[in-house]
Scaffold this active site. Structure first.
Site, PDB file in Angstrom:
ATOM      1  N   SER A 147      -4.656  -1.803  -0.496  1.00 12.68           N
ATOM      2  CA  SER A 147      -5.310  -2.291  -1.717  1.00 12.68           C
ATOM      3  C   SER A 147      -4.951  -3.749  -1.984  1.00 12.68           C
ATOM      4  CB  SER A 147      -4.934  -1.427  -2.923  1.00 12.68           C
ATOM      5  OG  SER A 147      -3.576  -1.599  -3.282  1.00 12.68           O
ATOM      6  N   ASP A 205       3.409  -6.215  -2.815  1.00  9.93           N
ATOM      7  CA  ASP A 205       2.327  -6.034  -1.839  1.00  9.93           C
ATOM      8  C   ASP A 205       1.379  -7.228  -1.803  1.00  9.93           C
ATOM      9  OD1 ASP A 205       3.570  -3.591  -1.672  1.00  9.93           O
ATOM     10  OD2 ASP A 205       1.718  -2.430  -1.731  1.00  9.93           O
TER      11      ASP A 205
END
Length: 398
Positions: A147, A205
């Site tokens: 994502s 991330d």
């Protein structure tokens, strides 16, 4: 529109050391995976906005005239806020029919796209007519930053198309990266997308997707480790489902129940991360040596035992470690554990036949396995010539 077409990519991520301990204030080392997400943004003239996500079988389009009213009351993007515009997000949920409690991959990807697209073009004379196609080498839901790679690609492409950041690629280059200031803006926008998808992400991330290579994370502070050489790995997805929330909660419960036992374990994990950081720094300064790889392998073994003590191991991960160790290779889980993914360090001298036989045995167990590397570059803009023909063909087919 400042560009007719934009091709970008961003890497996935893995945790080298420090998972779970990082939640309790310890150092973690995050690394970029050379498995990437690719995005093609193309300007069109059909007064539509299209998003194509073949990995999750999602193909949607909207008339610009139906999107324009959503901008009423939407704050301009000039000074990007750290918090989401909750009212705007609520309108987007109502417009798309996505309920407040929906968290499925498809719905969240669509919400993140519309939020970023409309916010970026809010101050433009008119909404841009574009088609965005995204294809990824990363499996979704495997804890590999799929994502975040998606959000980083979206941010880079939309900001470039709007002219907020430059197009760094020259005619002589196959790929290029943005300036430090522009990368920071890409990272902030990607973080907003991550908030839409995950609620309260750490920011690790999207930072890995933006900056790439090796990052040190400690109590919210993210520091790049510069000049570390790329390391080859086998990446294995056991495909055993697990809940990160449940696993994190289980570790916390064990620490509360046995503080005198578990707190030294966390301190030891912290020492593993810091020792690994020191070795990686030495490798960047003096070049990698056999001794460096020996230490990296020992640290992998030690940390895998730590993670088992924390209660986040799994029989599938034990199988991974057993199969690889039989060939002299060293593995550990990466991410939440309880199944999920593991990484296996490959030395420079590791023979191709060993890698192939290891991968085949792991696949025979029902696992997915890739030979790849860690330390790949972060988000990049590409020329058409620089992309593999099969990837470009996929992106051009929508």
């Amino acid at each position: 529109m400042h560009t007719r077409e934009c091709l970008v990519s961003a890497p996935g991520k893995a945790i080298l050391h420090g998972e779970h301990a990082v939640v309790h204030g310890k150092v973690a080392l995050a690394v970029s995976l050379n498995l990437r997400t690719y995005l093609r943004l193309q300007s069109t003239s059909d007064a539509k906005v299209c998003i194509n996500l073949p990995n999750i079988d999602t193909f949607l389009s909207w008339e610009i005239t139906t999107l324009q009213p959503l901008l009423t009351g939407c704050e301009a993007q000039g000074d990007l806020k750290q918090e989401l515009d909750a009212d705007f997000l609520k309108r987007l949920r109502a417009f798309t029919g996505i309920s407040d409690d929906s968290t499925d991959t498809r719905s969240m990807a669509v919400l993140a796209f519309l939020y970023m697209y409309l916010s970026v073009f809010a101050e433009a004379e008119s909404l841009a007519s574009i088609t965005v196609s995204v294809w990824s080498e990363l499996p979704t839901g495997a804890g590999l930053g799929s994502s975040a790679a998606y959000n980083v690609c979206l941010a880079a492409a939309l900001l470039s198309a709007r002219g907020i950041i430059s197009s760094p690629l020259t005619t002589q280059q196959e790929s290029a990266r943005w300036s430090k200031e522009e990368m920071e803006l890409i990272n902030r926008w990607a973080f907003m997308g991550e908030k839409i998808i995950h609620g309260n992400p750490s920011g690790v991330d999207n930072a890995v997707g933006t900056w790439g290579c090796f990052l040190r994370y400690h109590e919210g502070n993210i520091t790049p480790l510069n000049g570390v050489p790329v390391l080859r790995i086998l990446l294995t997805n056991t495909k055993v489902p697990r809940s990160t929330k449940v696993l994190v909660s289980g570790v916390k419960d064990k620490i509360n129940k046995f503080p005198s036992v578990m707190k030294p374990v966390l301190e030891s994990v912290d020492a593993v991360s810091r020792t690994c950081e020191q070795i990686l720094t030495e490798m960047s300064t003096h070049g990698p040596s056999a001794e460096h790889y020996d230490i990296l392998e020992e640290l992998i073994d030690i940390n895998q035992h730590h993670l088992s003590v924390m209660g986040v191991g799994h029989s599938s991960l034990d199988t991974l470690c057993r199969i690889t160790l039989a060939r002299g290779l060293h593995s550990k889980l990466t991410g939440a554990g309880g199944g999920g993914c593991g990484i296996t360090l490959l030395r420079p001298e590791t023979d191709a036949s060993v890698i192939q036989s290891t991968a085949e045995e792991l696949q025979a167990c029902g696992f997915d396995c890739w030979e790849t590397s860690i330390g790949a570059p972060g988000v990049q803009q590409h020329s058409s010539d620089s992309l593999k023909q099969d990837i470009l063909k996929i992106l051009n087919s929508y």
